[in-house]
Design a protein around this motif. Structure first.
Motif, PDB file in Angstrom:
ATOM      1  N   ARG A  31      34.928 -54.994   9.757  1.00 44.45           N
ATOM      2  CA  ARG A  31      34.827 -55.563   8.400  1.00 44.45           C
ATOM      3  C   ARG A  31      33.488 -55.276   7.700  1.00 44.45           C
ATOM      4  NH1 ARG A  31      38.282 -59.392   6.094  1.00 44.45           N
ATOM      5  NH2 ARG A  31      39.282 -59.689   8.099  1.00 44.45           N
ATOM      6  N   PRO A  32      32.336 -55.336   8.406  1.00 49.78           N
ATOM      7  CA  PRO A  32      31.064 -55.088   7.699  1.00 49.78           C
ATOM      8  C   PRO A  32      30.935 -53.673   7.133  1.00 49.78           C
ATOM      9  CG  PRO A  32      30.675 -56.129   9.841  1.00 49.78           C
ATOM     10  CD  PRO A  32      32.115 -55.735   9.804  1.00 49.78           C
ATOM     11  N   ASP A  33      31.750 -52.734   7.596  1.00 49.41           N
ATOM     12  CA  ASP A  33      31.683 -51.357   7.083  1.00 49.41           C
ATOM     13  C   ASP A  33      32.717 -51.104   5.991  1.00 49.41           C
ATOM     14  OD1 ASP A  33      29.503 -50.289   8.532  1.00 49.41           O
ATOM     15  OD2 ASP A  33      30.751 -50.259  10.330  1.00 49.41           O
ATOM     16  N   GLY A  34      33.242 -52.163   5.435  1.00 48.65           N
ATOM     17  CA  GLY A  34      34.107 -52.009   4.272  1.00 48.65           C
ATOM     18  C   GLY A  34      35.578 -52.166   4.588  1.00 48.65           C
ATOM     19  N   PHE A  35      36.325 -52.488   3.553  1.00 48.86           N
ATOM     20  CA  PHE A  35      37.763 -52.723   3.696  1.00 48.86           C
ATOM     21  C   PHE A  35      38.446 -52.389   2.387  1.00 48.86           C
ATOM     22  CE2 PHE A  35      35.345 -56.432   2.534  1.00 48.86           C
ATOM     23  CZ  PHE A  35      35.927 -56.794   1.343  1.00 48.86           C
ATOM     24  N   VAL A  36      39.743 -52.193   2.486  1.00 54.75           N
ATOM     25  CA  VAL A  36      40.567 -51.856   1.325  1.00 54.75           C
ATOM     26  C   VAL A  36      41.338 -53.102   0.918  1.00 54.75           C
ATOM     27  CG1 VAL A  36      42.534 -50.435   0.626  1.00 54.75           C
ATOM     28  CG2 VAL A  36      40.765 -49.472   2.100  1.00 54.75           C
ATOM     29  N   MET A 115      40.022 -45.529  -1.215  1.00 57.37           N
ATOM     30  CA  MET A 115      39.564 -44.417  -0.374  1.00 57.37           C
ATOM     31  C   MET A 115      39.328 -44.982   1.018  1.00 57.37           C
ATOM     32  SD  MET A 115      37.803 -41.627   0.509  1.00 57.37           S
ATOM     33  CE  MET A 115      36.953 -40.551  -0.615  1.00 57.37           C
ATOM     34  N   CYS A 116      39.671 -44.258   2.031  1.00 57.70           N
ATOM     35  CA  CYS A 116      39.514 -44.766   3.384  1.00 57.70           C
ATOM     36  C   CYS A 116      39.238 -43.622   4.354  1.00 57.70           C
ATOM     37  CB  CYS A 116      40.823 -45.448   3.762  1.00 57.70           C
ATOM     38  SG  CYS A 116      40.651 -46.616   5.058  1.00 57.70           S
ATOM     39  N   VAL A 117      38.198 -43.768   5.157  1.00 59.24           N
ATOM     40  CA  VAL A 117      37.857 -42.743   6.142  1.00 59.24           C
ATOM     41  C   VAL A 117      37.781 -43.419   7.516  1.00 59.24           C
ATOM     42  CG1 VAL A 117      36.050 -41.140   6.887  1.00 59.24           C
ATOM     43  CG2 VAL A 117      36.585 -41.341   4.451  1.00 59.24           C
ATOM     44  N   PHE A 127      33.825 -37.937   3.773  1.00 56.96           N
ATOM     45  CA  PHE A 127      33.965 -38.709   2.536  1.00 56.96           C
ATOM     46  C   PHE A 127      33.789 -37.809   1.312  1.00 56.96           C
ATOM     47  CE2 PHE A 127      31.592 -40.755  -0.911  1.00 56.96           C
ATOM     48  CZ  PHE A 127      32.540 -41.668  -1.358  1.00 56.96           C
ATOM     49  N   GLU A 128      32.699 -37.024   1.296  1.00 58.45           N
ATOM     50  CA  GLU A 128      32.421 -36.158   0.140  1.00 58.45           C
ATOM     51  C   GLU A 128      33.534 -35.122  -0.054  1.00 58.45           C
ATOM     52  OE1 GLU A 128      30.265 -37.156   2.484  1.00 58.45           O
ATOM     53  OE2 GLU A 128      28.242 -36.481   2.036  1.00 58.45           O
ATOM     54  N   LYS A 129      34.008 -34.546   1.064  1.00 61.48           N
ATOM     55  CA  LYS A 129      35.062 -33.523   0.953  1.00 61.48           C
ATOM     56  C   LYS A 129      36.314 -34.102   0.304  1.00 61.48           C
ATOM     57  CE  LYS A 129      33.862 -30.511   4.795  1.00 61.48           C
ATOM     58  NZ  LYS A 129      33.630 -30.969   6.158  1.00 61.48           N
TER      59      LYS A 129
HETATM   60  C1  LIG Z   1      33.728 -46.496   2.246  1.00 60.44           C
HETATM   61  C2  LIG Z   1      33.937 -45.240   3.076  1.00 60.44           C
HETATM   62  C3  LIG Z   1      35.105 -44.435   2.508  1.00 60.44           C
HETATM   63  C4  LIG Z   1      32.665 -44.390   2.971  1.00 60.44           C
HETATM   64  O1  LIG Z   1      32.757 -43.251   3.788  1.00 60.44           O
HETATM   65  P1  LIG Z   1      31.602 -43.002   4.914  1.00 60.44           P
HETATM   66  O2  LIG Z   1      31.902 -41.764   5.645  1.00 60.44           O
HETATM   67  O3  LIG Z   1      31.480 -44.272   5.696  1.00 60.44           O
HETATM   68  O4  LIG Z   1      30.338 -42.827   3.967  1.00 60.44           O
HETATM   69  P2  LIG Z   1      28.906 -42.328   4.435  1.00 60.44           P
HETATM   70  O5  LIG Z   1      28.626 -42.791   5.842  1.00 60.44           O
HETATM   71  O6  LIG Z   1      28.800 -40.879   4.148  1.00 60.44           O
HETATM   72  O7  LIG Z   1      27.975 -43.102   3.413  1.00 60.44           O
HETATM   73  C5  LIG Z   1      27.834 -44.499   3.494  1.00 60.44           C
HETATM   74  C6  LIG Z   1      26.484 -44.950   2.999  1.00 60.44           C
HETATM   75  O8  LIG Z   1      26.341 -46.359   3.253  1.00 60.44           O
HETATM   76  C7  LIG Z   1      25.324 -46.587   4.254  1.00 60.44           C
HETATM   77  N1  LIG Z   1      25.849 -47.597   5.180  1.00 60.44           N
HETATM   78  C8  LIG Z   1      26.346 -47.427   6.414  1.00 60.44           C
HETATM   79  N2  LIG Z   1      26.763 -48.616   6.912  1.00 60.44           N
HETATM   80  C9  LIG Z   1      26.498 -49.544   5.968  1.00 60.44           C
HETATM   81  C10 LIG Z   1      26.687 -50.957   5.902  1.00 60.44           C
HETATM   82  N3  LIG Z   1      27.266 -51.636   6.891  1.00 60.44           N
HETATM   83  N4  LIG Z   1      26.302 -51.571   4.761  1.00 60.44           N
HETATM   84  C11 LIG Z   1      25.737 -50.896   3.737  1.00 60.44           C
HETATM   85  N5  LIG Z   1      25.551 -49.564   3.751  1.00 60.44           N
HETATM   86  C12 LIG Z   1      25.929 -48.894   4.861  1.00 60.44           C
HETATM   87  C13 LIG Z   1      25.097 -45.243   4.899  1.00 60.44           C
HETATM   88  O9  LIG Z   1      23.792 -45.160   5.408  1.00 60.44           O
HETATM   89  C14 LIG Z   1      25.309 -44.307   3.711  1.00 60.44           C
HETATM   90  O10 LIG Z   1      24.202 -44.428   2.846  1.00 60.44           O
HETATM   91  P3  LIG Z   1      23.433 -43.175   2.242  1.00 60.44           P
HETATM   92  O11 LIG Z   1      24.406 -42.502   1.311  1.00 60.44           O
HETATM   93  O12 LIG Z   1      22.257 -43.750   1.549  1.00 60.44           O
HETATM   94  O13 LIG Z   1      23.101 -42.303   3.420  1.00 60.44           O
HETATM   95  C15 LIG Z   1      34.239 -45.612   4.572  1.00 60.44           C
HETATM   96  O14 LIG Z   1      33.136 -46.296   5.129  1.00 60.44           O
HETATM   97  C16 LIG Z   1      35.484 -46.460   4.729  1.00 60.44           C
HETATM   98  O15 LIG Z   1      36.591 -45.942   4.749  1.00 60.44           O
HETATM   99  N6  LIG Z   1      35.328 -47.802   4.853  1.00 60.44           N
HETATM  100  C17 LIG Z   1      36.488 -48.693   5.023  1.00 60.44           C
HETATM  101  C18 LIG Z   1      37.391 -48.735   3.804  1.00 60.44           C
HETATM  102  C19 LIG Z   1      36.617 -48.946   2.529  1.00 60.44           C
HETATM  103  O16 LIG Z   1      35.700 -49.754   2.441  1.00 60.44           O
HETATM  104  N7  LIG Z   1      37.008 -48.192   1.474  1.00 60.44           N
HETATM  105  C20 LIG Z   1      36.372 -48.270   0.182  1.00 60.44           C
HETATM  106  C21 LIG Z   1      37.011 -49.282  -0.663  1.00 60.44           C
HETATM  107  S1  LIG Z   1      37.979 -48.517  -1.895  1.00 60.44           S
END
Ligand SMILES: CC(C)(COP(=O)(O)OP(=O)(O)OC[C@H]1O[C@@H](n2cnc3c(N)ncnc32)[C@H](O)[C@@H]1OP(=O)(O)O)[C@@H](O)C(=O)NCCC(=O)NCCS
Length: 189
Positions: A31-36, A115-117, A127-129
């Motif tokens: 959950r701390p790394d994001g959710f949809v 978006m979800c990775v 993510f960027e790709k």
């Molecule tokens: C959101 C998501 C798509 C991003 O893709 P990713 O591959 O994780 O992205 P990256 O790791 O390249 O970049 C994340 C950035 O947040 C930072 N980060 C990592 N964990 C973090 C955390 N717990 N809290 C805040 N920032 C964080 C990273 O350091 C990076 O920062 P930077 O750009 O300054 O280097 C992916 O994390 C994901 O699918 N999360 C779950 C679903 C979600 O939240 N989707 C988005 C809602 S629509």
């Protein structure tokens, strides 16, 4: 790893990833790394894939020919999204905001997300790709892409700001949630 438009046979993989990271079903560890937050029916997902060409995926390919979906992003014109109450709210308020010094015109914009990775490939450039492949998919139809990010989803906010170079246009509330409205020109793809 391949980035491409989704096909109907990818639906099970997309749904599995969505379940893994959906607010209602995500693990406490993730959950701390994001959710949809957006839920989608099979019928809506099939329409998004086939009619809108609005699902871009990143997939791992196996020798037996099957692909494993490791990331997806959705995108579509507002007409598609208008049945979701949050998106209807965005449709109503978008003309109140300015982007790059001009009032936003709804018909010049479309909505990207969720978006979800998968966590196995986060922070690797996947993510960027995905993001820029989806942006290019719509660049000949719309000059501006818009999205929303929940203000408590800091990882998503950081990724969209720092990696996707999206601009925060403003904030808005819906229900108990606080969101950023973000935008980018599609010719940045
Ligand atoms: C959101 C998501 C798509 C991003 O893709 P990713 O591959 O994780 O992205 P990256 O790791 O390249 O970049 C994340 C950035 O947040 C930072 N980060 C990592 N964990 C973090 C955390 N717990 N809290 C805040 N920032 C964080 C990273 O350091 C990076 O920062 P930077 O750009 O300054 O280097 C992916 O994390 C994901 O699918 N999360 C779950 C679903 C979600 O939240 N989707 C988005 C809602 S629509």
């Amino acid at each position: 790893m391949e980035v491409r438009l989704a096909r109907l046979e990818d639906m099970d993989g997309i749904k599995a990833l969505l379940r893994k990271y959906h607010r209602d079903t995500i693990s406490d560890e993730d959950r701390p790394d994001g959710f949809v937050t957006t839920a989608i029916t099979d019928e809506q997902l099939a329409e998004l894939i086939e009619k809108e060409k609005g699902v871009t995926i990143i997939a791992e390919q196996f020798d037996d020919g099957h692909d494993r979906v490791l990331g997806f992003c959705f995108a579509a014109p507002w007409e598609f999204w208008s049945v979701w109450p949050l998106f209807q709210h965005m449709i109503d308020i978008i003309p109140n905001y300015e982007f790059e010094g001009k009032k936003l015109v709804l018909g010049e914009t479309y909505q990207y997300g969720p978006m979800c990775v998968d966590k196995s490939i986060r922070g690797t450039g996947a993510f960027e790709k995905l993001f820029f492949a989806s942006l290019r998919q719509f660049s000949d139809r719309f000059p501006i892409m818009l999205t929303f990010v929940n203000q408590i989803n800091k990882r998503s906010e950081n990724a969209h700001t720092n990696k996707a170079h999206m601009e925060t246009i403003g904030t808005f509330d819906f229900g108990d949630n606080h969101y950023f409205l973000m935008g980018i020109r599609t010719d940045r793809g």
